[in-house]
Design a protein around this motif. Structure first.
Motif, mmCIF file in Angstrom:
data_model
loop_
_atom_site.group_PDB
_atom_site.id
_atom_site.type_symbol
_atom_site.label_atom_id
_atom_site.label_comp_id
_atom_site.label_asym_id
_atom_site.label_seq_id
_atom_site.Cartn_x
_atom_site.Cartn_y
_atom_site.Cartn_z
ATOM 1 N N GLU A 81 0.798 -1.228 0.000
ATOM 2 C CA GLU A 81 0.000 0.000 0.000
ATOM 3 C C GLU A 81 0.832 1.279 0.000
ATOM 4 O O GLU A 81 0.585 2.165 -0.825
ATOM 5 C CB GLU A 81 -0.979 0.027 1.194
ATOM 6 C CG GLU A 81 -2.082 -1.000 1.130
ATOM 7 C CD GLU A 81 -1.688 -2.307 1.786
ATOM 8 O OE1 GLU A 81 -0.516 -2.433 2.200
ATOM 9 O OE2 GLU A 81 -2.541 -3.208 1.873
ATOM 10 N N PRO A 82 1.810 1.413 0.908
ATOM 11 C CA PRO A 82 2.585 2.664 0.902
ATOM 12 C C PRO A 82 3.325 2.876 -0.415
ATOM 13 O O PRO A 82 3.446 4.011 -0.884
ATOM 14 C CB PRO A 82 3.580 2.477 2.049
ATOM 15 C CG PRO A 82 3.039 1.393 2.884
ATOM 16 C CD PRO A 82 2.234 0.519 1.983
ATOM 17 N N GLN A 140 2.383 1.795 -3.386
ATOM 18 C CA GLN A 140 1.392 2.212 -4.377
ATOM 19 C C GLN A 140 1.048 3.685 -4.213
ATOM 20 O O GLN A 140 0.884 4.411 -5.193
ATOM 21 C CB GLN A 140 0.131 1.383 -4.206
ATOM 22 C CG GLN A 140 -0.255 0.610 -5.440
ATOM 23 C CD GLN A 140 -1.490 -0.223 -5.198
ATOM 24 O OE1 GLN A 140 -2.415 0.196 -4.494
ATOM 25 N NE2 GLN A 140 -1.510 -1.402 -5.769
ATOM 26 N N ALA A 141 0.949 4.114 -2.944
ATOM 27 C CA ALA A 141 0.630 5.518 -2.687
ATOM 28 C C ALA A 141 1.746 6.417 -3.215
ATOM 29 O O ALA A 141 1.479 7.469 -3.800
ATOM 30 C CB ALA A 141 0.422 5.741 -1.194
ATOM 31 N N LEU A 142 2.984 6.001 -3.018
ATOM 32 C CA LEU A 142 4.104 6.796 -3.538
ATOM 33 C C LEU A 142 4.048 6.856 -5.060
ATOM 34 O O LEU A 142 4.244 7.915 -5.663
ATOM 35 C CB LEU A 142 5.443 6.185 -3.105
ATOM 36 C CG LEU A 142 5.840 6.378 -1.643
ATOM 37 C CD1 LEU A 142 7.106 5.601 -1.330
ATOM 38 C CD2 LEU A 142 6.043 7.847 -1.337
ATOM 39 N N GLU A 143 3.743 5.712 -5.669
ATOM 40 C CA GLU A 143 3.656 5.690 -7.129
ATOM 41 C C GLU A 143 2.582 6.649 -7.612
ATOM 42 O O GLU A 143 2.791 7.393 -8.565
ATOM 43 C CB GLU A 143 3.321 4.277 -7.622
ATOM 44 C CG GLU A 143 4.527 3.364 -7.641
ATOM 45 C CD GLU A 143 4.160 1.940 -7.984
ATOM 46 O OE1 GLU A 143 2.945 1.629 -8.085
ATOM 47 O OE2 GLU A 143 5.076 1.117 -8.145
ATOM 48 N N SER A 144 1.432 6.647 -6.920
ATOM 49 C CA SER A 144 0.378 7.525 -7.423
ATOM 50 C C SER A 144 0.664 8.988 -7.082
ATOM 51 O O SER A 144 0.021 9.877 -7.613
ATOM 52 C CB SER A 144 -1.011 7.079 -6.952
ATOM 53 O OG SER A 144 -1.034 6.922 -5.573
ATOM 54 N N ALA A 145 1.635 9.223 -6.207
ATOM 55 C CA ALA A 145 2.071 10.607 -5.995
ATOM 56 C C ALA A 145 3.124 11.000 -7.038
ATOM 57 O O ALA A 145 3.666 12.095 -6.994
ATOM 58 C CB ALA A 145 2.631 10.790 -4.587
ATOM 59 N N GLY A 146 3.422 10.080 -7.955
ATOM 60 C CA GLY A 146 4.330 10.408 -9.047
ATOM 61 C C GLY A 146 5.779 10.024 -8.817
ATOM 62 O O GLY A 146 6.656 10.502 -9.518
ATOM 63 N N ALA A 147 6.026 9.152 -7.843
ATOM 64 C CA ALA A 147 7.411 8.767 -7.561
ATOM 65 C C ALA A 147 7.907 7.749 -8.586
ATOM 66 O O ALA A 147 7.162 6.866 -8.993
ATOM 67 C CB ALA A 147 7.513 8.176 -6.162
ATOM 68 N N SER A 148 9.163 7.890 -8.991
ATOM 69 C CA SER A 148 9.769 6.923 -9.905
ATOM 70 C C SER A 148 10.185 5.686 -9.111
ATOM 71 O O SER A 148 10.081 5.666 -7.887
ATOM 72 C CB SER A 148 10.988 7.546 -10.570
ATOM 73 O OG SER A 148 11.943 7.854 -9.581
ATOM 74 N N ARG A 149 10.682 4.665 -9.808
ATOM 75 C CA ARG A 149 11.091 3.446 -9.110
ATOM 76 C C ARG A 149 12.140 3.754 -8.042
ATOM 77 O O ARG A 149 12.076 3.266 -6.923
ATOM 78 C CB ARG A 149 11.688 2.416 -10.086
ATOM 79 C CG ARG A 149 10.757 1.844 -11.104
ATOM 80 C CD ARG A 149 9.465 1.330 -10.573
ATOM 81 N NE ARG A 149 9.606 0.326 -9.527
ATOM 82 C CZ ARG A 149 8.620 -0.046 -8.718
ATOM 83 N NH1 ARG A 149 7.435 0.508 -8.817
ATOM 84 N NH2 ARG A 149 8.822 -0.956 -7.803
ATOM 85 N N GLN A 202 12.805 6.573 -6.590
ATOM 86 C CA GLN A 202 12.242 7.368 -5.487
ATOM 87 C C GLN A 202 11.424 6.478 -4.554
ATOM 88 O O GLN A 202 11.447 6.661 -3.335
ATOM 89 C CB GLN A 202 11.385 8.504 -6.041
ATOM 90 C CG GLN A 202 12.210 9.643 -6.633
ATOM 91 C CD GLN A 202 11.361 10.675 -7.334
ATOM 92 O OE1 GLN A 202 10.336 10.354 -7.931
ATOM 93 N NE2 GLN A 202 11.778 11.933 -7.269
ATOM 94 N N ARG A 259 3.951 8.931 -15.355
ATOM 95 C CA ARG A 259 3.401 8.925 -14.003
ATOM 96 C C ARG A 259 3.474 10.291 -13.332
ATOM 97 O O ARG A 259 2.609 10.671 -12.556
ATOM 98 C CB ARG A 259 4.154 7.878 -13.177
ATOM 99 C CG ARG A 259 3.351 7.353 -12.029
ATOM 100 C CD ARG A 259 4.241 6.582 -11.100
ATOM 101 N NE ARG A 259 4.447 5.215 -11.543
ATOM 102 C CZ ARG A 259 5.498 4.479 -11.171
ATOM 103 N NH1 ARG A 259 6.419 4.995 -10.392
ATOM 104 N NH2 ARG A 259 5.624 3.255 -11.576
ATOM 105 N N ALA A 297 0.309 12.384 -11.918
ATOM 106 C CA ALA A 297 0.180 12.762 -10.510
ATOM 107 C C ALA A 297 -0.302 14.201 -10.349
ATOM 108 O O ALA A 297 -0.844 14.566 -9.314
ATOM 109 C CB ALA A 297 1.514 12.567 -9.797
ATOM 110 N N ASP A 324 -1.435 3.933 3.911
ATOM 111 C CA ASP A 324 -0.780 4.552 2.765
ATOM 112 C C ASP A 324 0.559 5.184 3.068
ATOM 113 O O ASP A 324 1.302 5.508 2.166
ATOM 114 C CB ASP A 324 -1.694 5.651 2.228
ATOM 115 C CG ASP A 324 -2.547 5.137 1.097
ATOM 116 O OD1 ASP A 324 -2.564 3.919 0.901
ATOM 117 O OD2 ASP A 324 -3.171 5.965 0.428
ATOM 118 N N GLN A 353 0.958 17.617 -3.155
ATOM 119 C CA GLN A 353 0.919 17.066 -4.518
ATOM 120 C C GLN A 353 0.043 17.921 -5.424
ATOM 121 O O GLN A 353 0.357 18.129 -6.582
ATOM 122 C CB GLN A 353 0.391 15.627 -4.472
ATOM 123 C CG GLN A 353 0.378 14.929 -5.818
ATOM 124 C CD GLN A 353 -0.260 13.539 -5.728
ATOM 125 O OE1 GLN A 353 -0.332 12.935 -4.660
ATOM 126 N NE2 GLN A 353 -0.726 13.034 -6.858
#
Ligand SMILES: Nc1ncnc2c1ncn2[C@@H]1O[C@H](COP(=O)(O)OP(=O)(O)OP(=O)(O)O)[C@@H](O)[C@H]1O
Ligand SMILES: [Mg+2]
Lengths: 266, 251
Positions: free
Chosen positions: A169-170, A172-181, A183, B76, B80, B91, B164
């Protein structure tokens, strides 16, 4: 047919357990307990050795030798571990596949680097030590590399497994905040495993001290070498002095590690 | 005119193995709307939100985001800026101090060097502190996140969303694991912040009362199909009863 395979799926684990237990019991019978395992005259020697435990040699020159060789043992262990940590850090991250973007490249990376780690730890540090001593003589590098390679393999494997067990979950949350692999790695994976990997590294450091002592039997200096010399001279009192130093070093590392862990847990 | 459609969901279907999670679902959302997704467990709310967050892809149909098909947002970091998501409280990265969890909302703008430097010396700290103030946690900046209560953690997640700053906020049962007082508090804050930031909000909820109280429009799903789509004050108790009724009782 279908039902049968379902039953097999369900009980697969139990079957395996049963099989392994069977192998274990069978192996007990394979040992010939009655003859040769303990020989009579050895008992007297054993008595002498354990008797000496209560009278370790504490003369000044033995203590100095013990101190010096403890230092060498510790230094080899520390250098070996440092190299092992660096190896494990990179190989472990690659072997976990968390940096791969697609399913295919992840599969490929995991496969490749897990095999590399597997190869490194498949060979025992003593064997590595023999190989290195044979190839570049009795140099400290032989001891350091002999430790670093298998320990890097073990640490890297554990590190990779820990990274794979990080909750989704965390991340996935980072990914949806736009973090790269990468990051995600530094903001999600690494903080998550930090405390666990540290305590495992400390435990492995303890093991490395023992290994480093043993390895010096090969002829590299250190506590093991001194123990061997004293054993050859039948000086059991000296042997125990060195052993107590070894125990002391391990206990010290244990104290240090629990202190570190306590500080990290805050 | 002033309220263009920001999200257009067109005939999307999704199934898992043989189980249908969504079937031919269509609706659109205007900019600035506050939409609550309601419906019994297994209705497909999470599946829908995951499709909108492009965590999963629909089997059929298309989603248009700001007039463009979702596939246009493959990057991505660009995505975002459009859509942010908040789920239940798991999360956050519990081992990190609060400030880094909040600053994670900046990762889309930051490169590798800046993000690693920030773990040592927090970058753009003021933005993080300002948003923590707005969610009412000005004194927890350097606290270890795992030590915070569930409600406080959800506020940290809200602060991250503020940093964000996406145009659309998706929330999947954002208050499911909180007690009623905390839940109300977090929902109030979520809707208030969305209004202040001119964001569009789509949240799935299990509580009808909260949905009616804090949202303009209720979209009800049942067994993967649209059951009703009405303004919050037009929904009748009859409809709600039918929505949550068990199949056996209908007969
Ligand atoms: N990854 C998956 N694999 C298989 N089936 C799934 C998966 N995700 C969802 N489903 C199924 O799809 C249907 C819709 O699930 P979804 O999680 O969207 O419901 P929900 O409305 O969010 O329910 P809840 O209110 O309990 O969260 C359910 O029947 C569920 O079993
Ligand atoms: Mg759900």
């Amino acid at each position: 047919m279908n039902k049968l395979s379902l039953a097999y799926e369900l009980h697969k684990r139990k079957l395996l357990t049963l099989l392994l237990t069977g192998v274990f019991i069978w192996s007990l019978f394979a040992v010939q307990w009655s003859t040769g395992l303990i020989h009579g005259s050895g008992l007297a020697t054993a008595g002498q050795i354990f008797g000496a435990m209560f009278q370790p040699d504490v003369s000044a020159d033995i203590l100095i030798i013990a101190l010096e060789s403890s230092w060498i043992t510790l230094a080899y262990a520390a250098a070996g571990m440092s190299l092992a940590i660096i190896l494990a850090f990179f190989l472990g991250i690659w072997a976990s596949g968390v940096l791969a973007s697609g399913a295919k490249s992840r599969y490929f990376m995991k496969g490749t680097f897990r095999s590399v780690l597997g190869f490194m730890r498949a060979i025992h540090e003593l064997v590595w030590a023999w190989l290195f001593v044979a190839s570049f003589g009795l140099s400290p590098y032989a001891a350091v590399f002999a430790l670093a390679i298998p320990y890097g393999g073990i640490l890297g494997r554990i590190f990779a497994d820990m990274l794979n067990d990080v909750p989704k979950e965390p991340i996935q949350a980072l990914e949806s905040a736009g973090a790269s692999r990468i990051q995600c790695l530094i903001y999600g994976y690494l903080p998550n495993v930090r405390a666990n990997i540290l305590s495992y590294v400390m435990y492995r450091f303890e093991c490395a001290v023992r290994s480093s002592a043993i390895m010096s039997f090969v002829g590299l200096g250190g506590l093991g070498y001194q123990i061997q010399l004293s054993l050859d001279d039948l000086q059991y009192n000296e042997v125990w002095t060195f052993l107590f130093f070894l125990i002391g070093v391990v206990v010290l590392i244990d104290l240090w590690s629990s202190q570190l862990r306590r500080r990290l847990a805050l | 005119m002033s309220n263009p459609e920001i999200l257009d969901i067109n005939q999307i279907s999704k199934h898992f193995e043989r189980k249908v999670a969504l079937s031919s679902l269509s609706f659109s959302v205007k900019k600035g709307e506050r939409v609550a997704l309601i419906g019994p467990s297994g209705a497909g709310k999470t599946t829908l939100l995951n499709i909108l967050a492009s965590v999963i892809e629909p089997d059929e149909g298309q989603v248009f985001l700001d007039g463009e098909p979702m596939q246009e947002y493959a990057d991505r970091k660009k995505f975002a800026k459009k859509i942010g998501i908040i789920r239940q409280q798991f999360d956050l990265v519990g081992q990190l101090p609060v400030i880094h969890n909040v600053l994670a909302g900046k990762l889309a703008d930051w490169g590798f060097a800046k993000s690693i430097l920030s773990l040592l010396i927090p970058q753009e700290k003021e933005a993080a502190i300002r948003s923590l103030e707005r969610v009412g946690l000005p004194d927890k900046v350097y606290e270890r996140t795992a030590n915070l209560s569930g409600g406080e953690q959800q506020r940290v997640a809200l602060a991250r969303l503020l940093v964000q700053s996406p145009q659309i906020v998706l929330a999947d049962e954002p208050v499911a694991s909180l007690d009623p007082a905390r839940a109300e508090d977090v929902l109030f804050m979520l809707t208030k912040l969305a209004a202040e930031e001119n964001q569009t909000l789509i949240a799935s909820l299990h509580s009808i009362d909260y949905a009616r109280k804090y949202f303009d429009r209720l979209i009800a799903l049942k067994d993967g199909v649209l059951f009703f789509d009405l303004e919050a004050d037009k929904v009748t108790d009859e409809q709600l009863k039918e929505l949550y009724q068990l199949k056996e009782l209908v007969r």
